[in-house]
Design a protein around this motif. Sequence first.
Motif, short mmCIF file in Angstrom:
data_model
loop_
_atom_site.label_atom_id
_atom_site.label_comp_id
_atom_site.label_asym_id
_atom_site.label_seq_id
_atom_site.Cartn_x
_atom_site.Cartn_y
_atom_site.Cartn_z
N CYS A 241 0.83 -1.21 0.00
CA CYS A 241 0.00 0.00 0.00
C CYS A 241 0.86 1.26 0.00
N ARG A 243 1.06 5.37 1.71
CA ARG A 243 0.85 5.98 3.04
C ARG A 243 -0.64 6.25 3.36
N PRO A 244 -1.42 6.84 2.41
CA PRO A 244 -2.81 7.14 2.77
C PRO A 244 -3.61 5.89 3.18
N MET A 256 3.33 -1.03 3.99
CA MET A 256 3.58 0.18 3.19
C MET A 256 4.89 0.02 2.40
N ILE A 257 4.81 0.36 1.12
CA ILE A 257 5.98 0.24 0.24
C ILE A 257 6.56 1.64 0.02
N GLY A 258 7.88 1.74 0.06
CA GLY A 258 8.49 3.03 -0.25
C GLY A 258 9.60 3.43 0.69
N SER A 260 9.84 5.07 3.46
CA SER A 260 9.77 4.76 4.88
C SER A 260 9.05 3.44 5.12
N GLY A 273 -4.99 2.88 -7.96
CA GLY A 273 -5.45 4.11 -7.30
C GLY A 273 -4.36 4.83 -6.55
N LEU A 274 -3.19 4.89 -7.14
CA LEU A 274 -2.08 5.63 -6.51
C LEU A 274 -1.40 6.52 -7.55
N GLY A 276 1.86 7.61 -7.88
CA GLY A 276 3.24 7.44 -8.33
C GLY A 276 4.21 8.43 -7.71
N GLN A 279 8.23 8.97 -3.16
CA GLN A 279 8.41 8.28 -1.87
C GLN A 279 7.87 6.86 -1.90
N HIS A 280 6.86 6.62 -2.74
CA HIS A 280 6.35 5.25 -2.90
C HIS A 280 7.16 4.51 -3.96
N ILE A 293 -3.37 1.34 -12.45
CA ILE A 293 -4.79 1.60 -12.73
C ILE A 293 -5.13 2.92 -12.04
N SER A 295 -7.77 6.62 -12.41
CA SER A 295 -8.87 7.25 -13.14
C SER A 295 -8.45 8.55 -13.84
N ASP A 312 -11.83 3.96 -13.31
CA ASP A 312 -12.15 4.02 -11.88
C ASP A 312 -11.89 2.63 -11.30
#
Length: 334
Positions: A241, A243-244, A256-258, A260, A273-274, A276, A279-280, A293, A295, A312
């Motif tokens: 995932c 951070r959000p 969490m990937i990235g 931190s 739904g990210l 890019g 930090q990720h 993917i 939107s 979406d």
Amino acid sequence: MENTCGPVWVIAEQIGGRVLAVSLQLIGHARELADELGTSVEAVLLGDQLDEQTQQLFAAGADRVYLGDAPELAFYQPEIYTEIVVKLAKERQPEIMLIGSTTTGRELAPLVAARLKTGLTAHCIDLVLDENKILEQRVPAYGGLLAIVCPERRPQMATVARGVFPTPELDENRTGEIVPLDIPEEIPGRIQTLEIIREEPEGVPLESAPIVVAGGAGAGDLEGWRKIADLAKALNAALGCTRPAVDEGWAGLETMIGQSGRMVSPELYVGVGLSGELQHMVGIADAQVMVAINSDPHSPVFEQVDYGIVDDCREFVPVLLDKIKEYQEKQVTC
Ligand SMILES: Cc1cc2nc3c(=O)[nH]c(=O)nc-3n(C[C@H](O)[C@H](O)[C@H](O)COP(=O)(O)OP(=O)(O)OC[C@H]3O[C@@H](n4cnc5c(N)ncnc54)[C@H](O)[C@@H]3O)c2cc1C
């Protein structure tokens, strides 16, 4: 060899007697920095009933290991560990101190830095020496890389996640000096770790997964997130995932990937739904094939992946799941 400056330190970490990969990776990188500086690599290892672990640190590149081996050090104890590292650092004056961005390291590093009145850069993704032999501690920021330096205070301190540096080839013929540490008799005990209860990770482990599906803020809500989790399951992938997703409580911090979070290197990465953000994305730099993917057709993620799907995700993922199920059923009946 006459050292021209203080040693490069790595605060090595072990859990249940197993030295963590990040500690070996940091020693490997410390070796390169130390050779450039004309100094030695020293590791600090604290725990209980440690013996052959020191050899692993020498094999990875350490010249000297400060070994604190005592029952009271069996578990990470923030105050005792800080006390030992600070006292030793004041004596030995390391030029650089590297610590893994682990749960323990994230706590220990600022405790030590504050006591030594020096700077600390968290979650570095590269560490190089500049022309003045000052450590450039590189972190993603403002859409690029920022080099943070600590020219006046010593040691120059940084935390680094597992997988940022490669695991060095272990040279079992390398040896070094073991310096046993005195454990302070007066141990501050405001905080004590009494027991460690390990949670069994669910599903496929992120770091070794051939396929990783990562979800972001675009999931919208828990229901949307569950669809992304279902997609990971259907593809037999590990679920990561941004951070959000952690902030929303959909996913655990350990996924969490990235910068931190975790560094992954799957054959296939699917980002759902990210946006890019660097930090990720630094966490998936070694992925072989990347799909996103999103939107928003103008999302910066599309500039960084091999295949982009503009849709979406809350509508697209359920359809994709049906198609995967259909395909898998066909495979079984064939
Ligand atoms: C020091 C520091 C360290 C950090 N470390 C990390 C880290 O390790 N890992 C990490 O992930 N982040 C980290 N961050 C946060 C990072 O900067 C970003 O804020 C975060 O990665 C953004 O997550 P996101 O892409 O999910 O969210 P957003 O940037 O909000 O992007 C959401 C995306 O979803 C799309 N979208 C919206 N709705 C839909 C829909 N229905 N269907 C499809 N797409 C949709 C949008 O178009 C948008 O592109 C760090 C930040 C700092 C300052």
